[in-house]
Enzyme design. Structure first.
Site, PDB file in Angstrom:
ATOM      1  CB  ILE A   1       2.181  -2.360   1.235  1.00 22.51           C
ATOM      2  CG1 ILE A   1       3.546  -2.469   1.895  1.00 22.51           C
ATOM      3  CG2 ILE A   1       2.173  -1.338   0.116  1.00 22.51           C
ATOM      4  CD1 ILE A   1       4.611  -3.085   0.984  1.00 22.51           C
TER       5      ILE A   1
ATOM      6  CG  ASP B   1       6.151   2.289   2.329  1.00 23.74           C
ATOM      7  OD1 ASP B   1       5.561   3.343   2.638  1.00 23.74           O
ATOM      8  OD2 ASP B   1       6.320   1.946   1.147  1.00 23.74           O
TER       9      ASP B   1
END
Length: 227
Positions: A145, A147
């Protein structure tokens, strides 16, 4: 690409867009470990089968672009380990059936920048002393991930010290946030809203990595497993 209602299905990163108002699926429609309470999670956000189908397509794109080059997959632990493992398996299958071949090695690096559900400025890189083996190599960074992008930016800056031949990045998830990465990963699975997700090796204080699906943690779950 847009559907009939005009909502975007594919983002500028090439990833599948999960819209801001996507409610996810009810937990009772899926299996998950009994040691988690239904109150710990809001919903199943991306089911495991959809994750696997998307990774298979990413493997095809990577083979098309990088096939016939030796590459080193640099897996970012711990959240990227399941993504990396499944991506390797799909590439191995393509090596047997495609007209191209992609010789691979896998290296690992561990980054830590989260406390509870907040990304901190304090980035720890574990395993960095071994990155000298990347000199002159083609690198594919594999991250679960992305971000704020601060962690990835710091890692890429560190990798450049070792003078690799080429660096590409694949991220299974990229969050849509105002302070996100200026430069998106080369291969993206899904673009998601700024929600804290767990499962498929993504964690909250080391919990929830054992979920097969990607889920949204609830406020109750955050309080329960807060440190």
């Amino acid at each position: 690409m847009a559907d009939e209602g005009g909502s975007q299905l594919v983002g500028k990163s090439g990833g599948i867009v999960i819209p801001d108002d996507w409610p996810g699926y009810p937990l009772e429609l899926f299996s998950y470990p009994e040691h988690y309470s239904p109150e710990d999670l809001e919903c199943v956000y991306i089911p495991h089968g959809i994750i696997m189908d998307r990774i298979e397509r990413l493997a095809c794109a990577i083979m098309d672009d990088l096939g016939d080059h030796d590459i080193v997959l640099l897996c970012v632990l711990k959240g990227g380990y399941q993504f990396c493992s499944d991506l390797v398996e799909f590439i191995k299958a393509l090596n047997r059936t495609s007209d191209k071949s992609l010789p691979m090695r896998v290296a690992f690096i561990r980054l830590h920048s989260y406390l509870n559900d907040q990304s901190t400025e304090d980035l720890h890189i574990v395993g960095a002393e071994d990155l000298s083996t990347l000199r002159g190599k083609n690198i594919l960074v594999v991250e679960g991930i992305v971000d704020t992008g601060k962690t990835m930016k710091a890692l890429l800056k560190h990798i450049e010290i070792f003078q690799p031949k080429m660096v590409k990045v694949t991220g299974l998830l990229v969050k849509r946030i105002p302070s996100g990465m200026e430069t998106l990963p080369d291969y993206v699975g899904f673009e998601i809203p700024n929600r804290f997700v767990v499962g498929y090796a993504l964690d909250y204080n080391e919990y929830f990595r054992d979920l097969s699906h990607i889920c949204v943690i609830s406020d109750t779950g955050k309080k329960k497993y807060k440190i």
